[in-house]
Design a protein around this motif. Structure first.
Motif, PDB file in Angstrom:
ATOM      1  N   LEU A  47     -70.859 -18.855  34.049  1.00 38.20           N
ATOM      2  CA  LEU A  47     -72.293 -18.652  33.862  1.00 38.20           C
ATOM      3  C   LEU A  47     -72.807 -17.474  34.688  1.00 38.20           C
ATOM      4  O   LEU A  47     -73.631 -16.686  34.214  1.00 38.20           O
ATOM      5  N   ALA A  48     -72.298 -17.330  35.921  1.00 42.29           N
ATOM      6  CA  ALA A  48     -72.706 -16.206  36.763  1.00 42.29           C
ATOM      7  C   ALA A  48     -72.197 -14.886  36.190  1.00 42.29           C
ATOM      8  O   ALA A  48     -72.867 -13.847  36.286  1.00 42.29           O
ATOM      9  N   GLY A  49     -71.005 -14.916  35.598  1.00 46.36           N
ATOM     10  CA  GLY A  49     -70.459 -13.711  34.986  1.00 46.36           C
ATOM     11  C   GLY A  49     -71.306 -13.230  33.824  1.00 46.36           C
ATOM     12  O   GLY A  49     -71.570 -12.028  33.681  1.00 46.36           O
ATOM     13  N   ILE A  50     -71.732 -14.152  32.991  1.00 48.22           N
ATOM     14  CA  ILE A  50     -72.606 -13.801  31.873  1.00 48.22           C
ATOM     15  C   ILE A  50     -73.911 -13.214  32.395  1.00 48.22           C
ATOM     16  O   ILE A  50     -74.418 -12.200  31.887  1.00 48.22           O
ATOM     17  N   LEU A  51     -74.445 -13.829  33.442  1.00 54.68           N
ATOM     18  CA  LEU A  51     -75.706 -13.364  34.013  1.00 54.68           C
ATOM     19  C   LEU A  51     -75.560 -11.960  34.608  1.00 54.68           C
ATOM     20  O   LEU A  51     -76.405 -11.082  34.387  1.00 54.68           O
ATOM     21  N   GLY A  52     -74.482 -11.750  35.366  1.00 60.03           N
ATOM     22  CA  GLY A  52     -74.263 -10.440  35.973  1.00 60.03           C
ATOM     23  C   GLY A  52     -74.108  -9.344  34.936  1.00 60.03           C
ATOM     24  O   GLY A  52     -74.671  -8.250  35.068  1.00 60.03           O
ATOM     25  N   ALA A  53     -73.345  -9.637  33.882  1.00 62.54           N
ATOM     26  CA  ALA A  53     -73.148  -8.650  32.815  1.00 62.54           C
ATOM     27  C   ALA A  53     -74.461  -8.329  32.113  1.00 62.54           C
ATOM     28  O   ALA A  53     -74.735  -7.175  31.763  1.00 62.54           O
ATOM     29  N   SER A  54     -75.308  -9.338  31.914  1.00 69.48           N
ATOM     30  CA  SER A  54     -76.587  -9.110  31.237  1.00 69.48           C
ATOM     31  C   SER A  54     -77.518  -8.250  32.085  1.00 69.48           C
ATOM     32  O   SER A  54     -78.245  -7.398  31.561  1.00 69.48           O
ATOM     33  N   PHE A  55     -77.478  -8.434  33.404  1.00 63.23           N
ATOM     34  CA  PHE A  55     -78.358  -7.662  34.272  1.00 63.23           C
ATOM     35  C   PHE A  55     -77.968  -6.185  34.301  1.00 63.23           C
ATOM     36  O   PHE A  55     -78.837  -5.311  34.212  1.00 63.23           O
ATOM     37  N   VAL A  56     -76.673  -5.900  34.460  1.00 63.06           N
ATOM     38  CA  VAL A  56     -76.289  -4.481  34.546  1.00 63.06           C
ATOM     39  C   VAL A  56     -76.443  -3.792  33.188  1.00 63.06           C
ATOM     40  O   VAL A  56     -76.815  -2.614  33.124  1.00 63.06           O
ATOM     41  N   THR A  57     -76.181  -4.519  32.103  1.00 56.33           N
ATOM     42  CA  THR A  57     -76.354  -3.928  30.771  1.00 56.33           C
ATOM     43  C   THR A  57     -77.818  -3.618  30.495  1.00 56.33           C
ATOM     44  O   THR A  57     -78.169  -2.521  30.054  1.00 56.33           O
ATOM     45  N   LYS A  73     -84.296  -1.647  21.646  1.00 54.77           N
ATOM     46  CA  LYS A  73     -85.022  -2.917  21.599  1.00 54.77           C
ATOM     47  C   LYS A  73     -84.181  -4.011  20.955  1.00 54.77           C
ATOM     48  O   LYS A  73     -84.244  -5.179  21.360  1.00 54.77           O
ATOM     49  N   ASN A  74     -83.366  -3.667  19.978  1.00 54.44           N
ATOM     50  CA  ASN A  74     -82.493  -4.662  19.351  1.00 54.44           C
ATOM     51  C   ASN A  74     -81.487  -5.222  20.354  1.00 54.44           C
ATOM     52  O   ASN A  74     -81.158  -6.408  20.332  1.00 54.44           O
ATOM     53  N   TRP A  75     -81.001  -4.356  21.239  1.00 54.09           N
ATOM     54  CA  TRP A  75     -80.092  -4.824  22.284  1.00 54.09           C
ATOM     55  C   TRP A  75     -80.805  -5.784  23.225  1.00 54.09           C
ATOM     56  O   TRP A  75     -80.215  -6.779  23.671  1.00 54.09           O
ATOM     57  N   PHE A  76     -82.062  -5.513  23.531  1.00 53.65           N
ATOM     58  CA  PHE A  76     -82.814  -6.417  24.406  1.00 53.65           C
ATOM     59  C   PHE A  76     -83.031  -7.771  23.740  1.00 53.65           C
ATOM     60  O   PHE A  76     -83.054  -8.798  24.416  1.00 53.65           O
ATOM     61  N   VAL A  77     -83.201  -7.774  22.428  1.00 53.15           N
ATOM     62  CA  VAL A  77     -83.324  -9.059  21.709  1.00 53.15           C
ATOM     63  C   VAL A  77     -82.050  -9.883  21.886  1.00 53.15           C
ATOM     64  O   VAL A  77     -82.093 -11.088  22.167  1.00 53.15           O
ATOM     65  N   ALA A  78     -80.887  -9.232  21.727  1.00 56.89           N
ATOM     66  CA  ALA A  78     -79.606  -9.932  21.878  1.00 56.89           C
ATOM     67  C   ALA A  78     -79.419 -10.423  23.315  1.00 56.89           C
ATOM     68  O   ALA A  78     -78.970 -11.560  23.547  1.00 56.89           O
ATOM     69  N   ILE A  79     -79.762  -9.583  24.285  1.00 56.57           N
ATOM     70  CA  ILE A  79     -79.606  -9.973  25.692  1.00 56.57           C
ATOM     71  C   ILE A  79     -80.561 -11.106  26.048  1.00 56.57           C
ATOM     72  O   ILE A  79     -80.197 -12.032  26.783  1.00 56.57           O
ATOM     73  N   ALA A  80     -81.783 -11.049  25.522  1.00 57.82           N
ATOM     74  CA  ALA A  80     -82.743 -12.126  25.771  1.00 57.82           C
ATOM     75  C   ALA A  80     -82.220 -13.452  25.227  1.00 57.82           C
ATOM     76  O   ALA A  80     -82.339 -14.504  25.883  1.00 57.82           O
ATOM     77  N   GLY A  81     -81.626 -13.419  24.033  1.00 59.20           N
ATOM     78  CA  GLY A  81     -81.040 -14.637  23.470  1.00 59.20           C
ATOM     79  C   GLY A  81     -79.914 -15.174  24.335  1.00 59.20           C
ATOM     80  O   GLY A  81     -79.804 -16.390  24.563  1.00 59.20           O
ATOM     81  N   LEU A  82     -79.073 -14.274  24.844  1.00 61.32           N
ATOM     82  CA  LEU A  82     -77.974 -14.684  25.725  1.00 61.32           C
ATOM     83  C   LEU A  82     -78.509 -15.280  27.015  1.00 61.32           C
ATOM     84  O   LEU A  82     -78.006 -16.310  27.494  1.00 61.32           O
ATOM     85  N   ALA A 142     -79.587 -19.730  30.653  1.00 70.85           N
ATOM     86  CA  ALA A 142     -80.534 -20.481  31.472  1.00 70.85           C
ATOM     87  C   ALA A 142     -80.496 -21.967  31.123  1.00 70.85           C
ATOM     88  O   ALA A 142     -80.525 -22.837  32.006  1.00 70.85           O
ATOM     89  N   ALA A 143     -80.414 -22.255  29.828  1.00 68.20           N
ATOM     90  CA  ALA A 143     -80.338 -23.653  29.398  1.00 68.20           C
ATOM     91  C   ALA A 143     -79.055 -24.308  29.905  1.00 68.20           C
ATOM     92  O   ALA A 143     -79.071 -25.469  30.361  1.00 68.20           O
ATOM     93  N   GLY A 144     -77.937 -23.572  29.855  1.00 68.40           N
ATOM     94  CA  GLY A 144     -76.679 -24.103  30.366  1.00 68.40           C
ATOM     95  C   GLY A 144     -76.719 -24.350  31.858  1.00 68.40           C
ATOM     96  O   GLY A 144     -76.214 -25.376  32.350  1.00 68.40           O
ATOM     97  N   PHE A 171     -84.805 -13.351  31.398  1.00 73.03           N
ATOM     98  CA  PHE A 171     -85.351 -13.575  30.059  1.00 73.03           C
ATOM     99  C   PHE A 171     -86.794 -13.083  29.968  1.00 73.03           C
ATOM    100  O   PHE A 171     -87.178 -12.433  28.984  1.00 73.03           O
ATOM    101  N   CYS A 172     -87.596 -13.363  30.996  1.00 74.90           N
ATOM    102  CA  CYS A 172     -88.994 -12.909  30.991  1.00 74.90           C
ATOM    103  C   CYS A 172     -89.065 -11.385  30.990  1.00 74.90           C
ATOM    104  O   CYS A 172     -89.899 -10.795  30.280  1.00 74.90           O
ATOM    105  N   PHE A 173     -88.209 -10.742  31.784  1.00 75.03           N
ATOM    106  CA  PHE A 173     -88.156  -9.275  31.778  1.00 75.03           C
ATOM    107  C   PHE A 173     -87.798  -8.747  30.394  1.00 75.03           C
ATOM    108  O   PHE A 173     -88.364  -7.755  29.919  1.00 75.03           O
ATOM    109  N   ASP A 174     -86.829  -9.406  29.757  1.00 74.11           N
ATOM    110  CA  ASP A 174     -86.390  -8.965  28.438  1.00 74.11           C
ATOM    111  C   ASP A 174     -87.521  -9.067  27.420  1.00 74.11           C
ATOM    112  O   ASP A 174     -87.711  -8.163  26.598  1.00 74.11           O
ATOM    113  N   VAL A 175     -88.250 -10.173  27.464  1.00 69.17           N
ATOM    114  CA  VAL A 175     -89.371 -10.362  26.535  1.00 69.17           C
ATOM    115  C   VAL A 175     -90.413  -9.267  26.737  1.00 69.17           C
ATOM    116  O   VAL A 175     -90.979  -8.737  25.762  1.00 69.17           O
ATOM    117  N   ARG A 176     -90.650  -8.918  27.989  1.00 72.80           N
ATOM    118  CA  ARG A 176     -91.609  -7.837  28.283  1.00 72.80           C
ATOM    119  C   ARG A 176     -91.168  -6.522  27.649  1.00 72.80           C
ATOM    120  O   ARG A 176     -91.984  -5.798  27.074  1.00 72.80           O
TER     121      ARG A 176
END
Length: 229
Positions: free
Chosen positions: A70-80, A94-103, A108-110, A145-150
């Motif tokens: 879970l931390a690995g997924i989070l770290g990869a999403s932040f640097v990307t 923006k399409n990439w941000f949609v995918a990252i927001a979904g991830l 977060a749910a996990g 996720f909130c940053f991504d939505v913004r």
């Protein structure tokens, strides 16, 4: 431990160590200069690969590496997303941000589910990690996720805000790398006497303070020209 797991772990540790070193150079150097840009590129590559290998390790051996997944997924999403933040005007960003927001929302749910389940166990630990560890990363994933939505729904964004988003995302990614190295699993390489002093928490505190300093430097200037998304 199977040879593949050992190789994955060694590569994860080596790349994570490199990310911590070059991340310190990038964060401490003057922003926009050659040193910052060069160190930043190496950080993105090493941190991204270390995060993906950590996630792979957690998928292959969830006990005791579930949190690493879970931390690995989070770290990869932040640097990307940190890279995308400074290139938000590029087509399809923006399409990439949609995918990252979904991830991030799934991650977060996990994390929330794992943390909640850990609280129901006798020692409040799941696969060797305390419930607080899962909830802490959940908070980071929720912020991401909130940053991504913004970034997705903003009609326009100032250059100042774009740089601030880049700075925060990269610093949080760096914080995750340093935490893993000094107060997380990597802390086991240090003697108990060192761990008991609390000195291993200083790198994380330093990252937060430097992030706040550079945010202040970035946001205190008059509003620059606006770049369309």
């Amino acid at each position: 431990m199977p040879a593949l797991d050992v190789l994955t772990l060694l590569a994860h540790v080596a790349l994570g160590t490199l990310a911590v070193v070059v991340g310190a150079i990038a964060l401490g150097s003057r922003k926009g200069r050659k040193t910052h840009v060069s160190a930043g590129r190496i950080f993105v590559l090493s941190m991204g690969l270390a995060s993906l290998l950590g996630a792979l390790l957690g998928a292959m051996k969830y006990d005791p590496y579930w949190l690493t997944l879970l931390a690995g997924i989070l770290g990869a999403s932040f640097v990307t997303s940190g890279v995308l933040a400074v290139r938000i005007h590029v087509r399809r960003a923006k399409n990439w941000f949609v995918a990252i927001a979904g991830l991030n929302v799934l991650n977060a749910a996990g994390l929330m589910t794992a943390g909640w389940y850990a609280t129901t166990l006798p020692d409040a630990r799941l696969f060797g990690f305390a419930a607080e560890d899962y909830f802490f990363l959940f908070g980071m994933a929720a912020i991401a996720f909130c940053f991504d939505v913004r970034m997705i729904f903003a009609a326009q964004i100032s250059n100042r805000h774009r740089i601030a988003q880049h700075l925060v995302r990269m610093c949080i990614g760096f914080f995750i790398a340093a935490g893993s190295a000094f107060t997380g699993p990597g802390a086991t390489v240090f003697p108990d006497a060192v761990r008991d002093t609390g000195v291993l928490s200083l790198p994380e505190l330093t990252i937060v303070l430097l992030m706040l300093f550079w945010l202040w430097r970035t946001l205190r200037h008059p509003r620059p020209a606006v770049a369309g998304l």
